[in-house]
Motif scaffolding. Structure first.
Motif, PDB file in Angstrom:
ATOM      1  N   SER A 176     -30.549  43.972  16.431  1.00  8.92           N
ATOM      2  CA  SER A 176     -30.021  44.999  16.840  1.00  8.92           C
ATOM      3  C   SER A 176     -29.820  46.706  16.230  1.00  8.92           C
ATOM      4  O   SER A 176     -29.792  47.087  14.899  1.00  8.92           O
ATOM      5  CB  SER A 176     -27.940  44.981  16.892  1.00  8.92           C
TER       6      SER A 176
ATOM      7  N   ILE B 223     -28.927  50.868  16.832  1.00 14.88           N
ATOM      8  CA  ILE B 223     -27.620  51.977  17.422  1.00 14.88           C
ATOM      9  C   ILE B 223     -29.099  53.211  17.707  1.00 14.88           C
ATOM     10  O   ILE B 223     -29.267  53.831  16.264  1.00 14.88           O
ATOM     11  CB  ILE B 223     -26.430  52.447  17.271  1.00 14.88           C
TER      12      ILE B 223
ATOM     13  N   THR C 122     -28.431  48.487  25.928  1.00 16.05           N
ATOM     14  CA  THR C 122     -27.084  48.846  26.123  1.00 16.05           C
ATOM     15  C   THR C 122     -26.449  49.874  26.122  1.00 16.05           C
ATOM     16  O   THR C 122     -26.582  50.423  24.946  1.00 16.05           O
ATOM     17  CB  THR C 122     -25.787  46.950  25.815  1.00 16.05           C
ATOM     18  N   GLU C 123     -24.768  50.034  26.190  1.00 15.55           N
ATOM     19  CA  GLU C 123     -24.644  51.511  25.885  1.00 15.55           C
ATOM     20  C   GLU C 123     -23.516  50.494  24.240  1.00 15.55           C
ATOM     21  O   GLU C 123     -23.295  49.806  24.634  1.00 15.55           O
ATOM     22  CB  GLU C 123     -23.245  52.021  26.970  1.00 15.55           C
ATOM     23  N   THR C 124     -22.837  52.009  24.513  1.00 17.25           N
ATOM     24  CA  THR C 124     -22.323  51.766  22.584  1.00 17.25           C
ATOM     25  C   THR C 124     -20.422  51.860  23.338  1.00 17.25           C
ATOM     26  O   THR C 124     -19.846  51.159  22.095  1.00 17.25           O
ATOM     27  CB  THR C 124     -22.943  52.486  21.173  1.00 17.25           C
TER      28      THR C 124
ATOM     29  N   ASP D  30     -19.045  54.738  24.703  1.00 16.85           N
ATOM     30  CA  ASP D  30     -19.093  55.379  24.577  1.00 16.85           C
ATOM     31  C   ASP D  30     -19.040  56.453  25.316  1.00 16.85           C
ATOM     32  O   ASP D  30     -18.385  57.808  25.493  1.00 16.85           O
ATOM     33  CB  ASP D  30     -19.396  55.894  23.107  1.00 16.85           C
TER      34      ASP D  30
ATOM     35  N   GLN E 140     -26.764  57.732  23.627  1.00 17.39           N
ATOM     36  CA  GLN E 140     -26.198  56.411  21.565  1.00 17.39           C
ATOM     37  C   GLN E 140     -26.911  55.210  22.505  1.00 17.39           C
ATOM     38  O   GLN E 140     -25.405  55.022  23.261  1.00 17.39           O
ATOM     39  CB  GLN E 140     -25.340  56.264  21.043  1.00 17.39           C
ATOM     40  N   THR E 141     -28.015  54.167  22.233  1.00 18.04           N
ATOM     41  CA  THR E 141     -28.002  54.379  23.113  1.00 18.04           C
ATOM     42  C   THR E 141     -28.452  52.694  22.129  1.00 18.04           C
ATOM     43  O   THR E 141     -29.309  52.820  21.634  1.00 18.04           O
ATOM     44  CB  THR E 141     -29.546  53.570  24.408  1.00 18.04           C
ATOM     45  N   ARG E 142     -27.288  50.958  22.273  1.00 14.21           N
ATOM     46  CA  ARG E 142     -28.129  49.553  21.374  1.00 14.21           C
ATOM     47  C   ARG E 142     -29.176  48.968  21.995  1.00 14.21           C
ATOM     48  O   ARG E 142     -29.138  49.053  22.693  1.00 14.21           O
ATOM     49  CB  ARG E 142     -27.061  49.340  21.223  1.00 14.21           C
TER      50      ARG E 142
END
Length: 291
Positions: free
Chosen positions: A7, A9, A33-35, A37, A53-55
């Protein structure tokens, strides 16, 4: 078997290159997935938006060595610090059972339930729709679908003709049919939605004609329900004016609550009196009549 999940970000510009790098070094899957925010409610048609900002999650066989993965990523993505990557061991589960356990029977209003087909209906005397989660949108869990189902429970379309425009899984069309509509049709731009809707209608033993928008033919009806996005709803106003009888009802959802006033004004210009019916979270639902 167990799995290793990596994982990290990253900024939007790095998400796709990192995904390619992970697949190149043997990841069995990569997920964005989104973080928490930033939420993207209504992307432009034809785009695949990625959060600022992407995980990024990469899944590997547990036998793969973490150090080997890290070395390969350092070579392929030198702009990312190795310390930013987080590794986690994911134990094997009965993933089908895990997925099925997420879904429970859901009530909408006083007499309407959505029931996964593998579960017993809590109230056998209610109007129960058998619906399994699948490829097409619409299982009742989203606020926009829930608001439309609640409206249908409160306003059963007895002996009315109904169109479900943007049918997804067919859930609204099936609910209308089981609540007493005399004729129901559904349409969507996605062939998978048509297939899912036909399968769900058959499972619920209701005769509904589903067709792609390009093949859809219908006379004006007493009620049209459209649970799509605000942009398409605005573009379809003239078409909905054609498809709804004078005095007929229109229910619109899929819009953000902040977009309601603009849509109400736009639809008034083509012959509808709409009002804000309901809001849930950031979403809204409009209802009214053609004058």
């Amino acid at each position: 078997m167990a799995w290793i999940q990596l994982s990290i970000i990253v900024e939007e510009a790095l998400a796709e290159p990192l995904s390619d790098a992970l697949m190149d070094i043997g990841a069995v899957s990569v997920t964005f997935t989104e973080t928490g925010d930033q939420e993207i409610f209504e992307p432009e048609i034809g785009t695949t938006p990625i959060w600022d900002q992407t995980r990024v999650l990469g899944l590997f066989d547990a036998e793969v060595d973490n150090a080997t993965i890290l070395l390969a990523l350092t070579q392929l993505m030198p702009q990312i610090q190795p310390s930013a990557y987080k590794f986690e061991l994911i134990e094997d589960k009965d993933w089908i059972r895990e997925w099925m356990d997420q879904f429970k029977p859901m009530p909408f209003g006083d007499n309407l339930w959505i029931v996964p087909s593998w579960l017993e209906a809590p109230n056998p005397d209610a109007v129960n729709l058998l619906l399994d989660p699948g490829l097409a949108f619409g299982t009742g869990t989203h606020p926009t679908t829930a608001m439309c189902l609640t409206w249908l429970d409160q306003h059963p379309p007895l002996n009315k003709s109904v169109i479900d425009y943007g049918c997804g899984s067919g859930i609204l069309a099936i609910a209308a049919a089981k609540l007493g509509a005399k004729q129901v049709k559904g349409t969507d731009i996605d062939p998978q939605a048509i297939t899912a809707s036909q399968d769900n209608a058959q499972r619920n033993s209701v005769p509904i004609a589903f067709a792609l928008v390009k093949d859809f033919n219908a006379e004006p009806v007493d009620l049209l329900i459209a649970n799509i996005l605000a942009g398409p709803l605005k573009e379809l106003a003239a078409e909905f004016q054609r498809l709804v009888k004078p005095g007929g009802q229109l229910v619109l959802s899929g819009l953000l609550a902040s977009q309601a006033d603009d849509l109400i004004a736009h639809y008034h210009d083509v012959g509808f009196n709409l009002n804000q019916l309901d809001t849930r979270d950031d979403w809204g639902c409009l209802s009214g009549f053609k004058f």
